[in-house]
Design a protein around this motif. Structure first.
Motif, PDB file in Angstrom:
ATOM      1  N   HIS A 108     -59.085  -8.066 -34.473  1.00 13.14           N
ATOM      2  CA  HIS A 108     -58.842  -9.274 -33.734  1.00 13.14           C
ATOM      3  C   HIS A 108     -57.357  -8.720 -33.075  1.00 13.14           C
ATOM      4  N   ALA A 109     -56.497  -8.168 -33.542  1.00 12.24           N
ATOM      5  CA  ALA A 109     -55.187  -7.700 -32.888  1.00 12.24           C
ATOM      6  C   ALA A 109     -55.423  -6.759 -31.984  1.00 12.24           C
ATOM      7  N   ALA A 110     -56.589  -5.740 -32.310  1.00 12.73           N
ATOM      8  CA  ALA A 110     -56.751  -4.784 -30.911  1.00 12.73           C
ATOM      9  C   ALA A 110     -57.494  -5.498 -29.722  1.00 12.73           C
ATOM     10  N   ASN A 111     -58.364  -6.449 -30.129  1.00 16.50           N
ATOM     11  CA  ASN A 111     -59.150  -7.159 -29.354  1.00 16.50           C
ATOM     12  C   ASN A 111     -58.197  -7.942 -28.205  1.00 16.50           C
ATOM     13  N   ARG A 112     -57.124  -8.407 -29.074  1.00 16.62           N
ATOM     14  CA  ARG A 112     -56.081  -9.389 -28.168  1.00 16.62           C
ATOM     15  C   ARG A 112     -55.412  -8.267 -27.274  1.00 16.62           C
ATOM     16  N   GLY A 113     -55.540  -7.100 -27.616  1.00 16.40           N
ATOM     17  CA  GLY A 113     -54.795  -6.135 -26.805  1.00 16.40           C
ATOM     18  C   GLY A 113     -53.093  -6.050 -27.104  1.00 16.40           C
ATOM     19  N   GLU A 114     -52.901  -6.338 -28.335  1.00 15.64           N
ATOM     20  CA  GLU A 114     -51.377  -6.727 -28.736  1.00 15.64           C
ATOM     21  C   GLU A 114     -50.965  -5.145 -28.381  1.00 15.64           C
ATOM     22  N   ASN A 115     -49.490  -5.337 -27.808  1.00 11.25           N
ATOM     23  CA  ASN A 115     -48.825  -4.060 -27.410  1.00 11.25           C
ATOM     24  C   ASN A 115     -48.066  -3.681 -28.448  1.00 11.25           C
ATOM     25  N   LEU A 116     -48.764  -3.090 -29.537  1.00  5.21           N
ATOM     26  CA  LEU A 116     -48.328  -2.500 -30.759  1.00  5.21           C
ATOM     27  C   LEU A 116     -48.815  -1.161 -31.049  1.00  5.21           C
ATOM     28  N   THR A 117     -48.119  -0.224 -31.741  1.00  3.22           N
ATOM     29  CA  THR A 117     -48.456   1.121 -32.290  1.00  3.22           C
ATOM     30  C   THR A 117     -48.959   1.027 -33.654  1.00  3.22           C
ATOM     31  N   VAL A 118     -50.170   1.668 -34.142  1.00  4.63           N
ATOM     32  CA  VAL A 118     -50.547   1.613 -35.371  1.00  4.63           C
ATOM     33  C   VAL A 118     -50.456   2.927 -35.944  1.00  4.63           C
ATOM     34  N   VAL A 119     -50.060   3.341 -37.072  1.00  7.25           N
ATOM     35  CA  VAL A 119     -50.046   4.762 -37.478  1.00  7.25           C
ATOM     36  C   VAL A 119     -51.159   4.321 -38.922  1.00  7.25           C
ATOM     37  N   PHE A 120     -52.332   4.898 -38.800  1.00 12.02           N
ATOM     38  CA  PHE A 120     -52.966   4.693 -39.746  1.00 12.02           C
ATOM     39  C   PHE A 120     -53.451   5.891 -40.621  1.00 12.02           C
ATOM     40  N   ILE A 121     -53.216   5.772 -41.728  1.00 16.99           N
ATOM     41  CA  ILE A 121     -53.383   7.108 -42.794  1.00 16.99           C
ATOM     42  C   ILE A 121     -54.575   7.022 -43.479  1.00 16.99           C
ATOM     43  N   ASN A 122     -55.531   7.862 -43.125  1.00 14.13           N
ATOM     44  CA  ASN A 122     -56.646   8.088 -43.710  1.00 14.13           C
ATOM     45  C   ASN A 122     -56.941   9.114 -44.678  1.00 14.13           C
ATOM     46  N   ALA A 155     -48.914  13.208 -30.743  1.00 16.81           N
ATOM     47  CA  ALA A 155     -50.054  11.683 -30.718  1.00 16.81           C
ATOM     48  C   ALA A 155     -49.131  10.391 -31.092  1.00 16.81           C
ATOM     49  N   ILE A 156     -48.219  10.439 -32.017  1.00 20.41           N
ATOM     50  CA  ILE A 156     -47.396   9.460 -32.646  1.00 20.41           C
ATOM     51  C   ILE A 156     -46.597   8.995 -31.344  1.00 20.41           C
ATOM     52  N   LYS A 157     -46.017  10.115 -30.710  1.00 21.64           N
ATOM     53  CA  LYS A 157     -44.850   9.865 -29.841  1.00 21.64           C
ATOM     54  C   LYS A 157     -45.635   9.210 -28.630  1.00 21.64           C
ATOM     55  N   ASN A 158     -46.983   9.694 -28.219  1.00 25.11           N
ATOM     56  CA  ASN A 158     -47.534   8.971 -27.001  1.00 25.11           C
ATOM     57  C   ASN A 158     -47.826   7.516 -27.528  1.00 25.11           C
ATOM     58  N   ALA A 159     -48.149   7.097 -28.771  1.00 25.46           N
ATOM     59  CA  ALA A 159     -48.576   6.018 -29.002  1.00 25.46           C
ATOM     60  C   ALA A 159     -47.314   4.770 -29.098  1.00 25.46           C
ATOM     61  N   PHE A 160     -46.228   5.371 -29.179  1.00 22.74           N
ATOM     62  CA  PHE A 160     -44.837   4.595 -29.205  1.00 22.74           C
ATOM     63  C   PHE A 160     -44.499   4.599 -27.780  1.00 22.74           C
ATOM     64  N   LYS A 161     -44.602   5.723 -26.738  1.00 27.36           N
ATOM     65  CA  LYS A 161     -44.500   5.756 -25.560  1.00 27.36           C
ATOM     66  C   LYS A 161     -45.093   4.636 -24.811  1.00 27.36           C
ATOM     67  N   ASN A 162     -46.486   4.554 -25.053  1.00 31.11           N
ATOM     68  CA  ASN A 162     -47.465   3.549 -24.579  1.00 31.11           C
ATOM     69  C   ASN A 162     -46.884   1.810 -24.905  1.00 31.11           C
ATOM     70  N   GLN A 163     -46.286   1.761 -26.046  1.00 32.73           N
ATOM     71  CA  GLN A 163     -45.876   0.493 -26.078  1.00 32.73           C
ATOM     72  C   GLN A 163     -44.454   0.466 -25.192  1.00 32.73           C
ATOM     73  N   LEU A 164     -43.623   1.303 -25.311  1.00 30.56           N
ATOM     74  CA  LEU A 164     -42.467   1.199 -24.215  1.00 30.56           C
ATOM     75  C   LEU A 164     -42.811   0.651 -22.866  1.00 30.56           C
ATOM     76  N   GLU A 165     -44.005   1.475 -22.633  1.00 32.17           N
ATOM     77  CA  GLU A 165     -44.496   1.207 -21.310  1.00 32.17           C
ATOM     78  C   GLU A 165     -45.431  -0.023 -21.004  1.00 32.17           C
ATOM     79  N   ASN A 166     -45.597  -0.773 -22.093  1.00 34.00           N
ATOM     80  CA  ASN A 166     -46.171  -1.805 -22.101  1.00 34.00           C
ATOM     81  C   ASN A 166     -47.908  -1.823 -21.674  1.00 34.00           C
ATOM     82  N   LYS A 167     -48.366  -0.512 -22.181  1.00 34.73           N
ATOM     83  CA  LYS A 167     -49.751  -0.284 -21.948  1.00 34.73           C
ATOM     84  C   LYS A 167     -50.781  -1.012 -22.821  1.00 34.73           C
ATOM     85  N   GLY A 168     -50.218  -1.316 -24.033  1.00 32.36           N
ATOM     86  CA  GLY A 168     -51.112  -2.120 -24.979  1.00 32.36           C
ATOM     87  C   GLY A 168     -51.298  -1.434 -26.245  1.00 32.36           C
TER      88      GLY A 168
END
Lengths: 359, 242
Positions: free
Chosen positions: B107-121, B190-203
């Motif tokens: 649901h957070a993803a579907n709301r398009g929250e402008n967040l960064t997630v680091v998922f450790i699998n 990849a992590i840096k891009n994910a943070f940059k996306n947030q800084l640029e309000n990309k979602g």
């Protein structure tokens, strides 16, 4: 807005009071009989510059409140009984992280899905903990729409003062009932400052200070015990300072009716009618359910006095256990209750009181 | 003399509690380096999980909020909505993000929250002693699948990243391996891009990092890294998913 007289339901009054108290975040999930509250918030919270989110579950709602509070904002959620059950994990975490939060439970009848009629059967859940761990929530029980408004204002003050979750415990009748109310809050500005108020312990970015950590995890056994003792000290302070009750005709009463919320309205009316007949009945209405107003019970219950407390509830006997503990065996404690949608009637209360006055 | 290396400001001076060969330390460091490089340490708020990484705040030198198991993205949603100018990320394991917290995640993803997630699998529950995770491979032995995971009774490994990539609210999803120097560099990018996306309000941006758990894979550390590359990669191929 200040001192304006309006007509609204209990649910709406609580929502309006929250906004007047500076609540900047609300998350909730629809459930009857509190839907007017989430509806009011959806409409008015964004106009006040705050954040409204309809969450995917009550579980998510309470954790959003956790996050909002951790970030320094006054935050609230509301639900009704089954939804509050789902929130218990989050409430325990809020208590464990010492976060202020206001949680509104407009109770319906249970157990299980039960039904949507008013009830008071979540008393144990609210005042005895509900979730895991040794924690308490301040629990306020309004009995009118005016008081629902006033106590919601107080709830936010108490939550911040003690960094504790505070319950507004109402029922479906209070939530749905419309009454006139005088808005006594400071008055809401047209547009709220978008920035949440910052609290020194909150996680809001560590510019100019050391990083803050909001947590409830104490891996080392000694550390957790130390923290728990600190919580207990806080609770003792609250018990000493924050007990509230309303009383009527108690000085010469032989039977004192004890009830809270909607039930107290009916009990009060029964007391008035009994007094008209010259019967020595009184009313003691706890306003804070936790801390339970033990002091007044202690004062009234003296061994040599033939006094009876008749506890009346829309449950099968929950608050009555606290009455028994408070009187410490120094007065007779009787009980009258219904739950599942039924409410003890004024007539039933009068009859039971008359019977108790005879013997 | 020219200074060529100094302490990462976003890391505290602390001894690690992680097992030898564990991937969490690598991921923690990469996040800290990225935050330093982007110059956002003082406006970062991390949401830490329940699991082995619960005490990530003992290593990270910025504001942290500890979330209940699975609820990280609900907590992060509220913080970001109230502090849209701050950088908010969640750090979550497979059990946290893809089992107990599936609803909050989707649901957070579907709301398009402008967040960064680091998922450790790492395909197992580490903190509780190596039980089956939603990402455990078919045939993989864990303490709750002693005969190996069976698709018939336990279902298939959940590819939550591919699932999230379907949602229009999600901006970016990438999977990397923390298995080698090259893999670690790719993970950092990849992590840096994910943070940059947030800084640029990309979602909503998520990076899934395949990470070693030698202790509950019952393998030496070096063999664990090989296992990521040779075995785990078949189920979870690296690359940009969205």
């Amino acid at each position: 807005m200040a001192h304006q007289k309006v007509l609204m339901s209990g649910n709406e009054a609580i929502a309006m009071a929250a906004l007047d108290a500076g609540c900047g975040f609300y998350a909730g999930y629809p459930i009857t009989p509190q839907n007017e509250l989430i509806g009011y918030m959806a409409k008015h919270m964004p106009l006040s510059g705050g954040v409204f989110i309809q969450s995917e579950s009550e579980l998510s709602a309470i954790n959003m409140v956790f996050g909002a509070s951790a970030a320094g904002c006054r935050a609230m959620t509301s639900s009704s009984s089954p939804g509050i059950s789902l929130m218990q994990e989050g409430i325990s975490y809020i208590a464990g992280a010492e976060l202020p939060a206001v949680i509104v439970n407009i109770m319906r009848a249970g157990p299980g899905l039960g039904n949507i009629w008013p009830a008071q059967s979540d008393y144990f859940q609210a005042v005895k903990g509900g979730g895991h761990g040794d924690y308490r929530c301040i629990t306020l029980a309004p009995s009118s729409v005016q008081e629902a408004y006033d106590l919601t204002l107080s709830a936010f003050e108490l939550a911040d003062k003690y960094r504790i979750p505070v319950f507004i415990l109402g029922d479906g009748m209070l939530g749905q009932m419309m009454e006139p109310l005088t808005v006594s809050g400071p008055g809401r500005p047209e547009t709220r400052d978008q920035r949440p108020e910052t609290k020194e312990w909150a996680a809001s970015g560590c510019a100019g200070r050391k990083p803050n950590v909001v947590k409830s995890f104490y891996l080392n056994m000694g550390d957790l015990e130390k923290f728990n003792l600190k919580l207990q000290e806080k609770y003792k302070g609250i018990q000493a300072k924050e007990q509230l009750q309303e009383t009527a005709y108690i000085d010469d009463a032989r039977v004192i009716l004890t009830a809270y919320g909607t039930m107290a309205r009916i009990a009060k009316s029964a007391v008035e009618k009994l007094r008209e007949k010259g019967k020595k009945a009184g009313l003691l209405r706890p306003i804070t359910l936790w801390p339970f107003p033990r002091k007044i019970f202690n004062r009234l219950a003296v061994s040599d006095k033939q006094l009876t407390f008749l506890t009346v509830e829309m449950s099968y006997g929950q608050m009555v256990e606290d009455v028994q503990l408070a009187v410490e065996g120094k007065a007779r404690v009787e009980f009258l209750g219904r739950s599942g949608g039924g409410i003890p009637s004024e007539e039933a209360i009068i009859n039971k009181t008359l019977q108790l006055l005879k013997n | 003399m020219k200074k060529v290396f100094s302490r990462t400001k976003s890391l505290r001076d602390a001894d690690t509690h992680y097992c030898p060969g564990c991937g969490h330390g690598i991921a923690h460091r990469l996040i800290a380096e990225v935050i330093d490089e982007l110059g956002v340490r003082e406006k970062t708020i991390a949401v830490t999980p329940v699991g082995c990484a619960v005490v990530a705040y003992d290593y990270w030198n910025f504001d942290c909020v500890e979330s209940a198991h699975g609820r990280g993205l609900a907590v992060a949603t509220a913080i970001k909505r109230l502090h849209p100018d701050k950088i908010i990320f969640t750090y979550q394991g497979d059990g946290d993000l893809a089992a107990i917290g599936t609803a909050e995640t989707i649901h957070a993803a579907n709301r398009g929250e402008n967040l960064t997630v680091v998922f450790i699998n790492n395909t197992v529950y580490g903190m509780t002693g190596g039980q089956m995770a939603p990402t455990t491979l078919i045939g993989q032995k864990t303490t709750t699948t002693p005969q190996g995971r069976s698709a018939r009774t336990e279902g298939y490994p959940l590819k939550i990243s591919e699932l999230l990539a379907q949602l229009p609210g999600v901006y970016s999803v990438e999977r990397t391996y923390a298995d080698s120097t090259q893999g670690i560099f790719k993970t950092k990018a990849a992590i840096k891009n994910a943070f940059k996306n947030q800084l640029e309000n990309k979602g909503f941006s998520l990076v899934e990092v395949l990470s070693a758990c030698p202790t509950y894979w019952n393998m030496p550390a070096a063999e664990s890294l090989e296992w990521i590359k040779k075995t785990m990669s078949k189920e979870f191929p690296a690359g940009k998913i969205k």
